[in-house]
Design an enzyme around this catalytic site. Structure first.
Site, PDB file in Angstrom:
ATOM      1  N   ALA A  16       0.849  -1.189   0.000  1.00 22.56           N
ATOM      2  CA  ALA A  16       0.000   0.000   0.000  1.00 22.56           C
ATOM      3  C   ALA A  16       0.886   1.239   0.000  1.00 22.56           C
ATOM      4  O   ALA A  16       0.675   2.189  -0.772  1.00 22.56           O
ATOM      5  CB  ALA A  16      -0.915  -0.010   1.217  1.00 22.56           C
ATOM      6  N   LYS A 154      -0.621 -10.834  -5.808  1.00 20.91           N
ATOM      7  CA  LYS A 154       0.207 -12.016  -5.728  1.00 20.91           C
ATOM      8  C   LYS A 154       0.783 -12.140  -4.333  1.00 20.91           C
ATOM      9  O   LYS A 154       0.836 -11.129  -3.641  1.00 20.91           O
ATOM     10  CB  LYS A 154       1.292 -11.994  -6.800  1.00 20.91           C
ATOM     11  CG  LYS A 154       2.475 -11.045  -6.499  1.00 20.91           C
ATOM     12  CD  LYS A 154       3.554 -11.205  -7.521  1.00 20.91           C
ATOM     13  CE  LYS A 154       4.688 -12.071  -7.066  1.00 20.91           C
ATOM     14  NZ  LYS A 154       5.726 -11.385  -6.310  1.00 20.91           N
ATOM     15  N   HIS A 246       5.930 -13.179 -12.862  1.00 19.78           N
ATOM     16  CA  HIS A 246       6.415 -12.119 -13.747  1.00 19.78           C
ATOM     17  C   HIS A 246       7.132 -12.663 -15.004  1.00 19.78           C
ATOM     18  O   HIS A 246       6.849 -12.244 -16.121  1.00 19.78           O
ATOM     19  CB  HIS A 246       7.366 -11.189 -12.996  1.00 19.78           C
ATOM     20  CG  HIS A 246       6.768 -10.575 -11.763  1.00 19.78           C
ATOM     21  ND1 HIS A 246       5.429 -10.284 -11.663  1.00 19.78           N
ATOM     22  CD2 HIS A 246       7.314 -10.196 -10.583  1.00 19.78           C
ATOM     23  CE1 HIS A 246       5.185  -9.754 -10.466  1.00 19.78           C
ATOM     24  NE2 HIS A 246       6.311  -9.695  -9.797  1.00 19.78           N
TER      25      HIS A 246
HETATM   26  C1  BG6 Z   1       7.580  -8.163  -6.853  1.00 16.32           C
HETATM   27  C2  BG6 Z   1       8.511  -9.129  -6.171  1.00 16.32           C
HETATM   28  O1  BG6 Z   1       6.392  -8.804  -7.219  1.00 16.32           O
HETATM   29  O2  BG6 Z   1       8.211  -7.635  -8.004  1.00 16.32           O
HETATM   30  C3  BG6 Z   1       9.833  -8.466  -5.828  1.00 16.32           C
HETATM   31  O3  BG6 Z   1       7.894  -9.625  -4.991  1.00 16.32           O
HETATM   32  C4  BG6 Z   1      10.438  -7.843  -7.074  1.00 16.32           C
HETATM   33  O4  BG6 Z   1      10.737  -9.396  -5.250  1.00 16.32           O
HETATM   34  C5  BG6 Z   1       9.415  -6.922  -7.751  1.00 16.32           C
HETATM   35  O5  BG6 Z   1      11.582  -7.106  -6.696  1.00 16.32           O
HETATM   36  C6  BG6 Z   1       9.937  -6.391  -9.078  1.00 16.32           C
HETATM   37  O6  BG6 Z   1       9.055  -5.430  -9.580  1.00 16.32           O
HETATM   38  P1  BG6 Z   1       9.564  -4.161 -10.396  1.00 16.32           P
HETATM   39  O7  BG6 Z   1       8.313  -3.511 -10.880  1.00 16.32           O
HETATM   40  O8  BG6 Z   1      10.353  -3.335  -9.442  1.00 16.32           O
HETATM   41  O9  BG6 Z   1      10.408  -4.691 -11.507  1.00 16.32           O
END
Ligand code: BG6
Length: 480
Positions: A16, A154, A246
């Protein structure tokens, strides 16, 4: 768009603070946003409206917003409801009714669950029972019934069985059309752009197959680590935290067939289909690792909250095989890790060598084209090709054509801004469908339970054992 009530479970948590308040501020203050945004934060901590507003103001001003603007927005928009447990949501429903009456809202609600995974089933059940009383769930709704949208952050389960169980709870109370499972990578414009690059350009799509592509490498390198979130991460590890969601989404966008239509049904159908065609990962086709000390930083095992002798993976490379007509025989290597030398997300499509090697390259690298699509930071494309060097004979050198997205267009919007807008508009295209989540768990299942994993020094590209999986990706300095 009509104003609705946004109920944020987990309002006192990290997500949040880091992502949702800033995104809620940006999306609800846009010119085309409905006039009255109302967010009801829910948590178990002993907070009140003022405390929630303070937390939000801190989070929003950190992004450069003026404090008085952030404060005015927070006071107008944010209210707090405290619960003892997620199976006892009466205080939430009471506060929701009061706010709806006060503000003349007609009952449309978003329930956003940014909660620890073990809180999902109780919360969803309690929400489902309440919504059944309000008459907003079920197959045959009357057109005037208020709508309800259930957003689930997630991790969606921790393995295939728990994801199936969670889907069963969800479907007991809600229809799939009411559910928005979040994978914020789907909200990244650069990930969506993979579709445009592929399906708007004959040049690429016509060679996007086993006849021309030798392999595909997907890299999500991160410099961050698990310090401060060991409670979650030590149970999860990188395969659960990054690969199952991802990287699997980037993979799906790279490998899927063109959708029949560019809508939720069309996109989701093709993502699910390519995952269904993907073989379960073999442990022999993967390399896991855990960061040790390095770069002046302590090792993963020394973080507070990490179990002694923890074997949790902070790095994973896995080779996937897609058994369909387009990709049979073409490996897809998914690789991600924490504490790597730089933050870099890219897809490298390595094309086959010409059938006959007429020319000898002047450098050691064999002649082949590589299309590198850099997703973050600084979105760009680069295609390498070979040209004749000046002088006699046929000396060959590899050169590159580069397109820098940022220079041409500026930044993409933040992923969460896009996703919040889609939720408000009721567009589930960029959300994970039930079967998609389950298929992704099926693929990674053999990698979830493992013994000790090799240690790599912080600030390096992962354990040596992973080197055998990647050939295309050059050292990052040479990337776009
Ligand atoms: C999150 C993971 O979902 O995504 C993290 O829990 C990760 O571990 C992050 O660092 C990466 O997201 P972004 O948008 O910073 O690339």
């Amino acid at each position: 768009m009509k104003p609705s009530l946004f109920v944020l479970f987990g309002a006192t948590g990290d997500l949040a603070k880091v992502k949702l308040f800033p995104a809620l501020y940006r999306t609800t203050t846009r010119d085309d946003a409905p006039e009255t945004a109302t967010v009801l934060g829910v948590g178990r901590s002993d907070w009140d409206d003022g405390r929630l507003q303070d937390a939000a103001v801190d989070a929003i001003t950190e992004g450069g917003v003026d404090e008085s603007d952030a404060r005015a927005w927070a006071e107008k928009t944010l209210r707090f409801a405290r619960v003892e447990g997620y199976d006892q949501l009466d205080p939430v429903f009471e506060a929701a009714r009061t706010l709806e009456d006060e503000r003349g809202l007609d009952g449309d609600r978003v329930y956003y669950l940014a909660l620890p995974p073990d809180a999902f089933p109780d919360t969803i059940t309690a929400l489902g029972e309440h919504e059944a009383e309000r008459g907003t769930v079920g197959e045959h709704l009357d057109d005037d019934a208020p709508w309800v949208r259930l957003v689930i952050e997630k991790p969606f389960g921790t393995d295939l069985a728990s994801a199936e169980a969670l889907n069963a709870v969800v479907h007991e109370h809600f229809t799939e059309g009411q559910v928005y499972r979040i994978d914020h990578f789907l909200g990244k414009g650069t990930v969506q752009n993979l579709l445009v690059v592929r399906f708007a350009n004959t040049l690429f799509e016509s060679v996007w197959n086993r006849d021309h592509v030798e392999r595909v490498e997907i890299l999500v390198a991160e410099t961050n680590d698990a310090e401060g979130r060991a409670g979650y991460f030590d149970e999860a590890g990188t395969v659960r935290d990054m690969i199952q969601n991802h990287l699997m989404q980037i993979f799906a966008f790279t490998a899927m067939e063109p959708p029949a239509r560019l809508d939720a049904e069309g996109l989701r159908a093709e993502r699910v289909k390519v995952l269904r065609s993907t073989r379960q990962a073999e442990p022999d086709d993967a390399a896991l690792g855990q960061y040790g000390a390095g770069d002046g930083k302590e090792a993963y095992r020394d973080h507070e909250g990490v179990a002694e002798g923890s074997t949790t993976d902070t790095f994973a490379a896995v080779r996937l095989h897609v058994d369909n007509w387009r990709w049979k025989g073409v490996p897809f290597v998914l690789r991600t890790g924490k504490r790597m030398p730089e933050k870099l997300t890219e897809v490298a499509v390595v094309f086959r060598q010409p059938p006959v090697a007429l020319f000898q390259p002047t450098d050691a690298a064999p002649v082949r084209n590589v299309l590198r699509i850099r997703l973050q930071p600084h979105e760009a494309f680069q295609i390498t090709f070979d040209v004749k060097t000046p002088g006699e004979g046929f000396g060959v050198a590899t050169q590159a054509l580069t397109f820098n997205y940022e220079e041409a267009f500026g930044d993409f919007p933040e992923a969460y801004d896009t996703l919040l807008r889609d939720i408000a508009e009721g567009d589930p295209s960029l959300f994970v469908e039930a079967e998609e989540a389950e298929e992704a768990w099926r693929i990674v299942a053999p990698l979830l339970d493992h013994g000790d994993v090799p240690v790599y020094a912080s600030g390096t590209w992962g354990p040596e054992a992973a080197d055998r999986f990647v050939q295309a990706t050059p050292p990052a300095e040479e990337a776009v």
